[in-house]
Design a protein around this motif. Structure first.
Motif, PDB file in Angstrom:
ATOM      1  N   HIS A  42      43.075  57.106 -84.260  1.00 45.05           N
ATOM      2  CA  HIS A  42      43.337  56.915 -82.835  1.00 45.05           C
ATOM      3  C   HIS A  42      42.013  56.959 -82.088  1.00 45.05           C
ATOM      4  O   HIS A  42      40.955  57.140 -82.707  1.00 45.05           O
ATOM      5  N   GLN A  43      42.056  56.757 -80.806  1.00 45.62           N
ATOM      6  CA  GLN A  43      40.853  56.615 -79.979  1.00 45.62           C
ATOM      7  C   GLN A  43      39.865  57.764 -80.167  1.00 45.62           C
ATOM      8  O   GLN A  43      38.664  57.566 -80.138  1.00 45.62           O
ATOM      9  N   ASN A  44      40.374  58.965 -80.361  1.00 47.46           N
ATOM     10  CA  ASN A  44      39.501  60.125 -80.423  1.00 47.46           C
ATOM     11  C   ASN A  44      39.289  60.667 -81.830  1.00 47.46           C
ATOM     12  O   ASN A  44      38.868  61.797 -82.003  1.00 47.46           O
ATOM     13  N   GLY A  45      39.614  59.873 -82.856  1.00 50.30           N
ATOM     14  CA  GLY A  45      39.371  60.322 -84.221  1.00 50.30           C
ATOM     15  C   GLY A  45      40.500  59.970 -85.168  1.00 50.30           C
ATOM     16  O   GLY A  45      41.214  58.993 -84.976  1.00 50.30           O
ATOM     17  N   ASP A  81      46.161  62.856 -77.456  1.00 49.04           N
ATOM     18  CA  ASP A  81      45.000  62.736 -78.332  1.00 49.04           C
ATOM     19  C   ASP A  81      44.615  61.275 -78.555  1.00 49.04           C
ATOM     20  O   ASP A  81      43.471  60.974 -78.854  1.00 49.04           O
ATOM     21  N   GLY A  84      42.195  57.197 -74.763  1.00 53.42           N
ATOM     22  CA  GLY A  84      40.745  57.108 -74.682  1.00 53.42           C
ATOM     23  C   GLY A  84      40.231  57.883 -73.488  1.00 53.42           C
ATOM     24  O   GLY A  84      40.300  59.100 -73.441  1.00 53.42           O
ATOM     25  N   ARG A  85      39.766  57.189 -72.490  1.00 55.31           N
ATOM     26  CA  ARG A  85      39.255  57.826 -71.288  1.00 55.31           C
ATOM     27  C   ARG A  85      40.418  58.135 -70.366  1.00 55.31           C
ATOM     28  O   ARG A  85      41.062  57.240 -69.832  1.00 55.31           O
ATOM     29  N   LYS A  86      40.692  59.407 -70.168  1.00 64.36           N
ATOM     30  CA  LYS A  86      41.809  59.803 -69.315  1.00 64.36           C
ATOM     31  C   LYS A  86      41.526  59.406 -67.876  1.00 64.36           C
ATOM     32  O   LYS A  86      40.427  59.554 -67.380  1.00 64.36           O
TER      33      LYS A  86
END
Length: 103
Positions: A42-45, A81, A84-86
């Motif tokens: 996913h975007q964060n890992g 999670d 990406g950029r909240k």
């Protein structure tokens, strides 16, 4: 990463093919036992299926009737999670006053 394995910012990788080949219904516990080491990007890992579904092991007999139900639960369990950029929006920053609303 194949686009066929990606949905709403989640890349199921090889797990996607395995989900399509399973006989349903299947329990969350069985999925974890057999496919828990499979990675979900996913975007964060990356998280393993076991990391994502671990809270489900505390519930009584969570089962899935289809690959779509499994993927939906993954989306639900990964939650923010995968974002990406909240607060980011690519829709522009135009502000419309209440007086300017169309009728």
């Amino acid at each position: 990463m194949s686009n066929n394995n990606r949905e709403q910012g989640i890349d199921y990788g090889q797990l996607n093919e395995k989900l399509e080949q399973l006989d349903y219904p299947i329990s969350a516990e069985t999925l974890i036992d057999e496919y828990g080491e499979y990675g979900i990007d996913h975007q964060n890992g990356t998280k393993t299926l076991q990391e994502v579904f671990d809270p489900l092991t505390e519930s009584d007999g969570q089962t899935f009737d289809s690959a779509d139900q499994v993927r939906q639960m993954i989306l639900n369990m990964i939650g923010s999670d995968a974002v990406g950029r909240k607060g980011y929006s690519d829709r522009g920053s135009e502000h419309v006053d209440d007086e300017e609303k169309s009728l």
